[in-house]
Enzyme design. Structure first.
Site, PDB file in Angstrom:
ATOM      1  N   CYS A 130       0.816  -1.227   0.000  1.00 39.96           N
ATOM      2  CA  CYS A 130       0.000   0.000   0.000  1.00 39.96           C
ATOM      3  C   CYS A 130       0.845   1.271   0.000  1.00 39.96           C
ATOM      4  CB  CYS A 130      -0.926   0.003   1.209  1.00 39.96           C
ATOM      5  SG  CYS A 130      -1.723  -1.569   1.447  1.00 39.96           S
ATOM      6  N   HIS A 255      -3.074   6.490   3.591  1.00 41.66           N
ATOM      7  CA  HIS A 255      -3.564   5.248   2.987  1.00 41.66           C
ATOM      8  C   HIS A 255      -4.911   4.888   3.608  1.00 41.66           C
ATOM      9  CE1 HIS A 255      -4.131   1.297   1.597  1.00 41.66           C
ATOM     10  NE2 HIS A 255      -3.761   0.692   2.704  1.00 41.66           N
ATOM     11  N   ASN A 285     -10.367  -0.681   0.972  1.00 39.60           N
ATOM     12  CA  ASN A 285      -8.908  -0.592   0.900  1.00 39.60           C
ATOM     13  C   ASN A 285      -8.451  -0.997  -0.496  1.00 39.60           C
ATOM     14  OD1 ASN A 285      -6.139  -0.992   1.078  1.00 39.60           O
ATOM     15  ND2 ASN A 285      -6.226  -1.956   3.106  1.00 39.60           N
TER      16      ASN A 285
HETATM   17  N1  ACO Z   1     -18.198  -9.025  10.985  1.00 39.46           N
HETATM   18  C1  ACO Z   1     -18.777  -9.157  12.186  1.00 39.46           C
HETATM   19  N2  ACO Z   1     -18.096  -9.496  13.296  1.00 39.46           N
HETATM   20  C2  ACO Z   1     -16.785  -9.711  13.183  1.00 39.46           C
HETATM   21  C3  ACO Z   1     -16.102  -9.570  11.947  1.00 39.46           C
HETATM   22  C4  ACO Z   1     -16.872  -9.228  10.820  1.00 39.46           C
HETATM   23  N3  ACO Z   1     -16.326  -9.078   9.594  1.00 39.46           N
HETATM   24  N4  ACO Z   1     -14.799  -9.832  12.156  1.00 39.46           N
HETATM   25  C5  ACO Z   1     -14.643 -10.112  13.448  1.00 39.46           C
HETATM   26  N5  ACO Z   1     -15.859 -10.034  14.078  1.00 39.46           N
HETATM   27  C6  ACO Z   1     -16.132 -10.232  15.493  1.00 39.46           C
HETATM   28  C7  ACO Z   1     -15.191 -11.231  16.143  1.00 39.46           C
HETATM   29  O1  ACO Z   1     -15.667 -12.548  16.066  1.00 39.46           O
HETATM   30  C8  ACO Z   1     -15.170 -10.729  17.569  1.00 39.46           C
HETATM   31  O2  ACO Z   1     -16.328 -11.159  18.227  1.00 39.46           O
HETATM   32  P1  ACO Z   1     -16.289 -11.562  19.796  1.00 39.46           P
HETATM   33  O3  ACO Z   1     -15.930 -10.263  20.504  1.00 39.46           O
HETATM   34  O4  ACO Z   1     -17.671 -12.016  20.063  1.00 39.46           O
HETATM   35  O5  ACO Z   1     -15.237 -12.603  19.922  1.00 39.46           O
HETATM   36  C9  ACO Z   1     -15.284  -9.217  17.420  1.00 39.46           C
HETATM   37  O6  ACO Z   1     -15.916  -8.993  16.137  1.00 39.46           O
HETATM   38  C10 ACO Z   1     -13.971  -8.500  17.435  1.00 39.46           C
HETATM   39  O7  ACO Z   1     -13.077  -9.184  16.539  1.00 39.46           O
HETATM   40  P2  ACO Z   1     -11.647  -8.656  16.243  1.00 39.46           P
HETATM   41  O8  ACO Z   1     -10.901  -9.649  15.420  1.00 39.46           O
HETATM   42  O9  ACO Z   1     -11.045  -8.204  17.539  1.00 39.46           O
HETATM   43  O10 ACO Z   1     -11.987  -7.387  15.325  1.00 39.46           O
HETATM   44  P3  ACO Z   1     -11.162  -6.075  15.163  1.00 39.46           P
HETATM   45  O11 ACO Z   1     -11.769  -4.979  15.901  1.00 39.46           O
HETATM   46  O12 ACO Z   1      -9.686  -6.321  15.337  1.00 39.46           O
HETATM   47  O13 ACO Z   1     -11.423  -5.751  13.627  1.00 39.46           O
HETATM   48  C11 ACO Z   1     -10.324  -5.779  11.534  1.00 39.46           C
HETATM   49  C12 ACO Z   1     -10.969  -6.616  12.636  1.00 39.46           C
HETATM   50  C13 ACO Z   1     -11.377  -4.861  10.947  1.00 39.46           C
HETATM   51  C14 ACO Z   1      -9.793  -6.709  10.462  1.00 39.46           C
HETATM   52  C15 ACO Z   1      -9.190  -4.928  12.171  1.00 39.46           C
HETATM   53  O14 ACO Z   1      -8.322  -5.750  12.908  1.00 39.46           O
HETATM   54  C16 ACO Z   1      -8.397  -4.178  11.152  1.00 39.46           C
HETATM   55  O15 ACO Z   1      -8.903  -3.343  10.413  1.00 39.46           O
HETATM   56  N6  ACO Z   1      -7.077  -4.426  11.086  1.00 39.46           N
HETATM   57  C17 ACO Z   1      -6.240  -3.757  10.121  1.00 39.46           C
HETATM   58  C18 ACO Z   1      -6.454  -4.400   8.794  1.00 39.46           C
HETATM   59  C19 ACO Z   1      -5.863  -3.605   7.678  1.00 39.46           C
HETATM   60  O16 ACO Z   1      -5.917  -2.402   7.676  1.00 39.46           O
HETATM   61  N7  ACO Z   1      -5.272  -4.324   6.725  1.00 39.46           N
HETATM   62  C20 ACO Z   1      -4.677  -3.779   5.601  1.00 39.46           C
HETATM   63  C21 ACO Z   1      -3.599  -2.754   5.924  1.00 39.46           C
HETATM   64  S1  ACO Z   1      -2.200  -2.830   4.956  1.00 39.46           S
HETATM   65  C22 ACO Z   1      -2.771  -2.851   3.496  1.00 39.46           C
HETATM   66  O17 ACO Z   1      -3.585  -2.043   3.207  1.00 39.46           O
HETATM   67  C23 ACO Z   1      -2.341  -3.866   2.505  1.00 39.46           C
END
Ligand code: ACO
Length: 333
Positions: A130, A255, A285
């Site tokens: 990215c 980004h 993204n």
């Molecule tokens: N829909 C609904 N619920 C979900 C989802 C979903 N898609 N994903 C996870 N959950 C639930 C989980 O099961 C969990 O439930 P629980 O509390 O009952 O156990 C709860 O939501 C929290 O899950 P987490 O994994 O802690 O979710 P988090 O808040 O970390 O969000 C996410 C996940 C959105 C992927 C986040 O970690 C994120 O954005 N990370 C960065 C990702 C990123 O930016 N990647 C690319 C960057 S570099 C590039 O661009 C190439």
């Protein structure tokens, strides 16, 4: 050519003195392109256990575009940028194409884009995830210093090729699109690349990767943590090189990965969302394409004026990160 003062940057082990001449750095034309097909958050709920509300709240994403190939999307965005710059293919000295989702593993995608645009110049891919388009700006500035006059810097992604839209960890995030800029020498002295920073840390390959023939795998929480840290460090390094503070920045385009990553980094850096360009809700993204996609939008909205100090701040898989700060001049500014 205008001579600027000696600048020093000291951060960690990197300390160096630079005596730079700059040729100006004008955005002669900017363009972007999104394929027609849209996948909404509601569409995703048919294939995974998620909801529009959760995705919007946790990421800021409302939809993503899919379809097209990296080369075809790149060519559409580049054509728009070249039209706005009012240049012909013969006026372009080099094509730099930043992409994480090349048409083929070999050869690079840039030659195919050059062929679609009827360019007669060098063409190469930049694979810095990215951060790639921002890396491209730094490289373009260096090549303008070497005597080139006009360079096409494109970010293009067909991430639907490497995204599993049934995986709620990654499928909610990624989409396709392309953005492009024609950057050129500017003897008027109105524009300039004021500061930059580029970095990489291969210790974090395993937090975001796709193996040959496979889809993206991601440790979302760790990517989140590393992204917030990398953005702060990179922005500070570039500000130091430019001898500027956060208050001097008129607009910052980060980004577009997750609104919460931007908010967390801004809280520590002191940037405001009012001075931030965003297009995440509409695009998801789009990796290397995300920053030029936003640039095209904010220019349409009249949010950049000639002489503004604009920061582009990228981070991504690798990990990689890159920042540029420019005194902006160009079309629509
Ligand atoms: N829909 C609904 N619920 C979900 C989802 C979903 N898609 N994903 C996870 N959950 C639930 C989980 O099961 C969990 O439930 P629980 O509390 O009952 O156990 C709860 O939501 C929290 O899950 P987490 O994994 O802690 O979710 P988090 O808040 O970390 O969000 C996410 C996940 C959105 C992927 C986040 O970690 C994120 O954005 N990370 C960065 C990702 C990123 O930016 N990647 C690319 C960057 S570099 C590039 O661009 C190439």
């Amino acid at each position: 050519m205008v001579t600027i003062a000696k600048t020093s940057i000291a951060e960690g082990t990197r300390t160096r003195e630079l005596l730079m001449q700059h040729p100006g750095f004008r955005f002669a034309g900017v363009g972007s392109y999104l394929p027609d097909e849209i996948v909404t958050n509601d569409d995703l709920t048919k294939n995974m256990d998620t909801s529009d509300e959760w995705i919007r709240e946790r990421t800021g994403i409302g939809q993503r575009h899919v379809g097209g190939t990296t080369s075809s999307l790149a060519a559409e965005a580049a054509k728009r940028a070249m039209d706005r710059a009012n240049v012909e293919p013969a006026d372009i000295d080099l094509l730099l194409l930043a992409t994480t989702s090349p048409d083929f593993i070999c050869p690079g995608t840039a030659p195919a884009v050059a062929q679609l645009l009827e360019l007669d110049c060098g063409a190469l891919d930049i694979q810095a995830a990215c951060s790639g388009w921002v890396y491209g700006l730094v490289m373009a500035n260096g090549l303008l210093l070497q005597g080139m006059k006009r360079i096409l810097v494109v970010g293009s992604e067909a991430l639907d090729q490497i995204t599993d839209y049934t995986d709620r960890n990654t499928g909610i995030l990624f989409g396709n699109g392309a953005g492009a800029a024609v950057v050129e020498v500017d003897p008027s002295g109105a524009s300039e690349l004021l500061g930059w920073d580029m970095g990489a840390d291969g210790n974090y390959v395993s937090i975001l990767y796709a193996e040959h023939g496979d889809v993206l795998k991601m440790d979302g929480k760790e990517v989140f943590r590393q992204a917030v840290t990398a953005m702060q460090r990179s922005a500070r390094n570039a500000l130091k090189m430019a001898n500027l503070t956060v208050e001097d920045i008129d607009l910052v385009i980060p980004h577009q990965a997750n609104i919460r990553i931007v908010e967390a980094a801004w809280k520590r850096l002191g940037f405001s969302m009012e001075k931030t360009g965003m297009r995440l809700e509409e695009t998801g993204n789009t990796s290397a394409a995300s920053i030029p996609l936003v640039l095209d939008k904010v220019l349409d909205e009249g949010r950049i004026s000639e002489g503004d100090t604009v920061m582009f701040l990228g981070f991504g898989g690798g990990m990689t990160w890159a920042t540029t700060i420019v005194r902006y001049a160009g079309e629509r500014a």
